[in-house]
Design an enzyme around this catalytic site. Structure first.
Site, PDB file in Angstrom:
ATOM      1  N   TYR A  39      53.105  45.692  39.037  1.00 12.63           N
ATOM      2  CA  TYR A  39      51.793  45.267  39.523  1.00 12.63           C
ATOM      3  C   TYR A  39      51.647  43.763  39.743  1.00 12.63           C
ATOM      4  O   TYR A  39      51.185  43.327  40.786  1.00 12.63           O
ATOM      5  CB  TYR A  39      50.714  45.744  38.538  1.00 12.63           C
ATOM      6  CG  TYR A  39      49.345  45.140  38.769  1.00 12.63           C
ATOM      7  CD1 TYR A  39      48.589  45.459  39.897  1.00 12.63           C
ATOM      8  CD2 TYR A  39      48.798  44.231  37.862  1.00 12.63           C
ATOM      9  CE1 TYR A  39      47.330  44.900  40.106  1.00 12.63           C
ATOM     10  CE2 TYR A  39      47.538  43.672  38.065  1.00 12.63           C
ATOM     11  CZ  TYR A  39      46.809  44.005  39.180  1.00 12.63           C
ATOM     12  OH  TYR A  39      45.570  43.452  39.391  1.00 12.63           O
ATOM     13  N   ASP A  98      48.956  55.388  43.354  1.00 10.63           N
ATOM     14  CA  ASP A  98      48.682  54.054  42.814  1.00 10.63           C
ATOM     15  C   ASP A  98      49.906  53.575  42.050  1.00 10.63           C
ATOM     16  O   ASP A  98      50.737  54.373  41.619  1.00 10.63           O
ATOM     17  CB  ASP A  98      47.433  54.042  41.915  1.00 10.63           C
ATOM     18  CG  ASP A  98      46.713  52.690  42.008  1.00 10.63           C
ATOM     19  OD1 ASP A  98      47.325  51.722  42.499  1.00 10.63           O
ATOM     20  OD2 ASP A  98      45.541  52.608  41.602  1.00 10.63           O
ATOM     21  N   ASP A  99      49.998  52.238  41.908  1.00  6.01           N
ATOM     22  CA  ASP A  99      51.145  51.699  41.162  1.00  6.01           C
ATOM     23  C   ASP A  99      50.997  52.003  39.677  1.00  6.01           C
ATOM     24  O   ASP A  99      51.973  52.230  38.975  1.00  6.01           O
ATOM     25  CB  ASP A  99      51.269  50.188  41.382  1.00  6.01           C
ATOM     26  CG  ASP A  99      49.968  49.456  41.128  1.00  6.01           C
ATOM     27  OD1 ASP A  99      49.192  49.295  42.083  1.00  6.01           O
ATOM     28  OD2 ASP A  99      49.696  49.099  39.965  1.00  6.01           O
ATOM     29  N   CYS A 143      48.312  34.789  34.756  1.00  6.66           N
ATOM     30  CA  CYS A 143      48.417  33.341  34.957  1.00  6.66           C
ATOM     31  C   CYS A 143      49.628  32.944  35.798  1.00  6.66           C
ATOM     32  O   CYS A 143      50.699  33.535  35.690  1.00  6.66           O
ATOM     33  CB  CYS A 143      48.486  32.557  33.657  1.00  6.66           C
ATOM     34  SG  CYS A 143      46.985  32.644  32.686  1.00  6.66           S
ATOM     35  N   THR A 192      48.501  47.032  45.974  1.00  5.39           N
ATOM     36  CA  THR A 192      49.843  46.965  45.412  1.00  5.39           C
ATOM     37  C   THR A 192      50.660  48.238  45.632  1.00  5.39           C
ATOM     38  O   THR A 192      51.880  48.169  45.748  1.00  5.39           O
ATOM     39  CB  THR A 192      49.756  46.595  43.902  1.00  5.39           C
ATOM     40  OG1 THR A 192      49.087  45.334  43.830  1.00  5.39           O
ATOM     41  CG2 THR A 192      51.119  46.472  43.270  1.00  5.39           C
ATOM     42  N   GLY A 212      45.983  35.102  38.701  1.00 13.27           N
ATOM     43  CA  GLY A 212      44.823  34.678  37.915  1.00 13.27           C
ATOM     44  C   GLY A 212      43.717  34.215  38.829  1.00 13.27           C
ATOM     45  O   GLY A 212      43.950  33.380  39.695  1.00 13.27           O
ATOM     46  N   ASN A 226      51.717  30.335  30.828  1.00 13.67           N
ATOM     47  CA  ASN A 226      51.537  31.745  31.190  1.00 13.67           C
ATOM     48  C   ASN A 226      52.099  32.577  30.049  1.00 13.67           C
ATOM     49  O   ASN A 226      53.269  32.424  29.698  1.00 13.67           O
ATOM     50  CB  ASN A 226      52.286  32.054  32.491  1.00 13.67           C
ATOM     51  CG  ASN A 226      52.399  33.539  32.796  1.00 13.67           C
ATOM     52  OD1 ASN A 226      53.345  33.970  33.431  1.00 13.67           O
ATOM     53  ND2 ASN A 226      51.436  34.341  32.365  1.00 13.67           N
ATOM     54  N   GLY A 227      51.275  33.446  29.494  1.00 12.45           N
ATOM     55  CA  GLY A 227      51.741  34.295  28.402  1.00 12.45           C
ATOM     56  C   GLY A 227      50.717  34.360  27.308  1.00 12.45           C
ATOM     57  O   GLY A 227      49.538  34.064  27.518  1.00 12.45           O
TER      58      GLY A 227
HETATM   59  O1  LIG Z   1      43.297  51.929  36.091  1.00 10.79           O
HETATM   60  P1  LIG Z   1      42.713  50.585  36.355  1.00 10.79           P
HETATM   61  O2  LIG Z   1      42.180  49.958  35.109  1.00 10.79           O
HETATM   62  O3  LIG Z   1      41.723  50.591  37.472  1.00 10.79           O
HETATM   63  O4  LIG Z   1      43.904  49.604  36.763  1.00 10.79           O
HETATM   64  C1  LIG Z   1      44.898  49.921  37.684  1.00 10.79           C
HETATM   65  C2  LIG Z   1      44.529  49.492  39.077  1.00 10.79           C
HETATM   66  O5  LIG Z   1      44.276  48.065  39.128  1.00 10.79           O
HETATM   67  C3  LIG Z   1      45.202  47.430  39.979  1.00 10.79           C
HETATM   68  O6  LIG Z   1      44.630  47.181  41.263  1.00 10.79           O
HETATM   69  P2  LIG Z   1      43.880  45.831  41.657  1.00 10.79           P
HETATM   70  O7  LIG Z   1      42.631  46.142  42.368  1.00 10.79           O
HETATM   71  O8  LIG Z   1      43.752  44.923  40.476  1.00 10.79           O
HETATM   72  O9  LIG Z   1      44.875  45.048  42.656  1.00 10.79           O
HETATM   73  P3  LIG Z   1      45.673  45.410  43.984  1.00 10.79           P
HETATM   74  O10 LIG Z   1      44.730  45.207  45.146  1.00 10.79           O
HETATM   75  O11 LIG Z   1      46.790  44.434  43.981  1.00 10.79           O
HETATM   76  O12 LIG Z   1      46.145  46.819  43.916  1.00 10.79           O
HETATM   77  C4  LIG Z   1      46.356  48.394  40.113  1.00 10.79           C
HETATM   78  O13 LIG Z   1      47.042  48.205  41.345  1.00 10.79           O
HETATM   79  C5  LIG Z   1      45.671  49.730  40.060  1.00 10.79           C
HETATM   80  O14 LIG Z   1      45.129  50.057  41.322  1.00 10.79           O
HETATM   81  N1  LIG Z   2      47.492  35.438  31.335  1.00  9.15           N
HETATM   82  C1  LIG Z   2      47.944  34.356  30.783  1.00  9.15           C
HETATM   83  O1  LIG Z   2      49.088  33.984  30.957  1.00  9.15           O
HETATM   84  C2  LIG Z   2      46.960  33.623  29.883  1.00  9.15           C
HETATM   85  C3  LIG Z   2      47.434  32.337  29.263  1.00  9.15           C
HETATM   86  C4  LIG Z   2      46.623  31.993  28.022  1.00  9.15           C
HETATM   87  N2  LIG Z   2      46.906  32.910  26.941  1.00  9.15           N
HETATM   88  C5  LIG Z   2      45.137  31.953  28.352  1.00  9.15           C
HETATM   89  O2  LIG Z   2      44.424  32.864  27.989  1.00  9.15           O
HETATM   90  O3  LIG Z   2      44.706  31.031  28.993  1.00  9.15           O
HETATM   91 MG   LIG Z   3      45.526  48.494  42.841  1.00 12.72          MG
END
Ligand SMILES: O=P(O)(O)OC[C@H]1O[C@H](OP(=O)(O)OP(=O)(O)O)[C@H](O)[C@@H]1O
Ligand SMILES: NC(=O)CC[C@H](N)C(=O)O
Ligand SMILES: [Mg+2]
Length: 505
Positions: free
Chosen positions: A259, A367-368, A2, A305, A28, A102-103
């Site tokens: 991330y 990967d990150d 969020c 990322t 989000g 957010n949270g």
């Molecule tokens: O192991 P998983 O459950 O797949 O989650 C981890 C992956 O998800 C995220 O990428 P994402 O596609 O959300 O965003 P990005 O394009 O910013 O990397 C993160 O950067 C990893 O690549």
């Molecule tokens: N990721 C969030 O910060 C979510 C905020 C709130 N708990 C919702 O679900 O809307």
């Molecule tokens: Mg990714």
């Protein structure tokens, strides 16, 4: 995760809030909302499921009038994905309040009962954020005068801190008063404040989840809102700030740096970009130490990322860095999509291999983080399909073994690929020829280097230590039963779209 934003100014804020939300979209993708206060002192609200660009049409923007407003982009971590749980939320008493959060609250269940039994307040959704709003409203209600003084508003925030547990960065507006923002006493979720001075010398203020939103709108970054601190900006533009928590601690969420946040943001005095480069440096050094005998030809990031991290690893290893995967820019982040089926499908829609970079090569994919393993499993497979000889994988974050209860939707330990598994078992599941994870101490150091005052991070997904100290196995079991992928799928079928306040249709 969020994203939240609030602007108290002297010119229409609708476009600025919209622009800020587009900059925070990576936090989000499920729903978006804006509320403004118009010249008649009425809230104007537009919120719906979807991306910012789809939720707000020209007709909505025209109706979102006023010089003060707040906005939200949602990644659900509580309740359902229904449009009725999109934010901001509204309550009509005292005075009329709207709020965006957010949270995630860890004692939402008890608070809901308490609000009904003691406060005679009904919560019409399953959202924890609506509960937070009603707790704050009850506390404001204790002061009989109108208008309230800044002291009263800060006292209400202090009393709110005492009742709610978990993570929260909050922005809200009170009719006849102004804009309020506050951050939880552990500073788990980020919040910054900025200022823009008009030609006539008056100051406009903006609060946002990330500093990048201030940059984009020409607001000067003032500082992070401190853990436990509240900010109040009156309708006339007067700024008040106050520490409202008894024992504030600075425990920012480590996963923001890995991330969630955009690289060009600063969170708690740490450049997210520089932190990621240092993550690459430390992981590169570990690879050089431990994988001496591996013959790597090329370093390839898994966009998006991990790109900054992989580039630094390549530099440390003195190897070429190549964009082996091309990202479809029209597909969003997969990790924050709801449901495993859609996440799974999206990886291949989002990433495609550049065959020339793989054929007959030993590739090091970076990967990150590896959370459910959805991305890495498929990426390793794609690398092999593209002709790679050996596929090695490196993660800039350590093994994620524990659920998150503070605003990242990882409620269920069993959905995490590293839960209860050693590195070699994870490697087998992912199908890689070798797998390496960053050490937690290295990751923490990589972030801390910009701000040595951060004594302890909120690192629960890596070490199972929950800084709010109220999370036990009973709570984790309850959360898992409520929010695992199957439970969410059932809930989606029963979604109702009742909005409690007039929504600009
Ligand atoms: O192991 P998983 O459950 O797949 O989650 C981890 C992956 O998800 C995220 O990428 P994402 O596609 O959300 O965003 P990005 O394009 O910013 O990397 C993160 O950067 C990893 O690549
Ligand atoms: N990721 C969030 O910060 C979510 C905020 C709130 N708990 C919702 O679900 O809307
Ligand atoms: Mg990714």
């Amino acid at each position: 995760m969020c994203g939240i934003v609030g602007i108290a100014g002297f010119m229409p804020v609708n476009q600025s809030i919209y622009d800020a939300l587009t900059v925070l979209q990576h936090r989000g993708q499920d729903a978006a909302g804006i509320v403004t206060i118009d010249a008649l002192n009425c809230f104007r609200l537009r919120k719906a499921n979807g991306l910012v660009k789809d939720v707000f049409e020209a007709r909505h923007m025209q109706r979102l009038q006023g010089n003060m407003g707040i906005g939200h982009v949602r990644y659900p971590t509580a309740g359902s994905s229904s449009a009725s749980e999109a934010q901001p939320f509204y309550v009509n008493s005292p005075f009329g309040i709207t709020l965006a959060h957010n949270g995630n609250l860890t004692n939402a269940h008890e608070l809901r009962t308490k609000l009904f039994d003691k406060g005679r307040r009904h919560i019409n959704t399953t959202s924890d954020s609506e509960i937070l709003l009603n707790i704050f409203a009850s506390e404001l209600d204790r002061f009989p005068d109108y208008p309230l003084e800044a002291d009263n508003i800060f006292a209400a925030v202090a009393a709110t801190h005492q009742q709610i547990r978990g993570a929260y960065a909050v922005v809200g507006m009170i009719i006849g008063h102004g804009l309020v923002a506050f951050r939880d006493p552990n500073g788990i979720r980020p919040l910054v404040i900025g200022k823009r001075t008009l030609a006539d010398g008056r100051n406009e203020y903006m609060v946002a989840s990330e500093s990048v939103a201030l940059d984009t709108l020409g607001f000067e970054f003032l500082r992070d809102v401190a853990p436990g601190e509240a900010v109040y900006i009156t309708e006339k533009g007067q700024l008040f700030t106050r520490q409202c928590a008894e024992n504030p601690q600075n425990h920012p969420c480590l996963f923001e740096y890995v991330y969630f946040a955009r690289p060009d943001s600063f969170i708690d005095k740490v450049s997210v970009y520089s932190a990621r480069v240092r993550m690459g440096q430390k992981l590169g050094e570990k690879i050089a130490r431990e994988w001496e005998d591996l013959d790597i030809d090329v370093v390839i990031p898994i966009p998006e990322t991990s790109c900054d991290i992989a580039l630094e690893i390549a530099r440390i290893l003195n190897l070429p860095y190549r964009q082996g995967f091309v990202k479809n820019r029209y597909v969003g982040r997969t990790f924050i999509m709801p449901g495993q089926q859609v996440r799974r499908k999206s990886v291949r829609r989002k990433l495609n291999a550049n065959r020339a970079e793989f054929r007959d090569k030993n590739v090091l994919l970076v990967d990150d983080s590896i959370v459910r393993g959805t991305t890495s499993e498929q990426i390793v497979e794609m690398a092999r399909e593209a002709g790679a000889r050996n596929v090695y994988l490196a993660s800039a974050a350590p093994e994620i073994r524990f659920p998150n209860v503070y605003g990242i939707d990882m409620p269920s330990a069993t959905e995490l690929i590293a839960h209860g598994r050693e590195v070699d078992e994870i490697r087998t599941l992912i199908g890689a020829d070798a797998l390496i994870f960053q050490d937690l101490s290295d990751l923490e150091q990589a972030v801390r280097e910009d701000n040595p005052d951060i004594a302890q991070f909120e690192s629960s997904v890596f070490n199972g230590i929950y800084v709010t100290k109220d999370v036990d196995q009973r709570y984790l079991d309850y959360l898992e039963s409520l929010r695992n992928d199957d439970a969410k799928a059932v809930r989606m079928q029963n979604e109702v779209e009742n909005l409690e306040m007039y929504n600009e249709g």
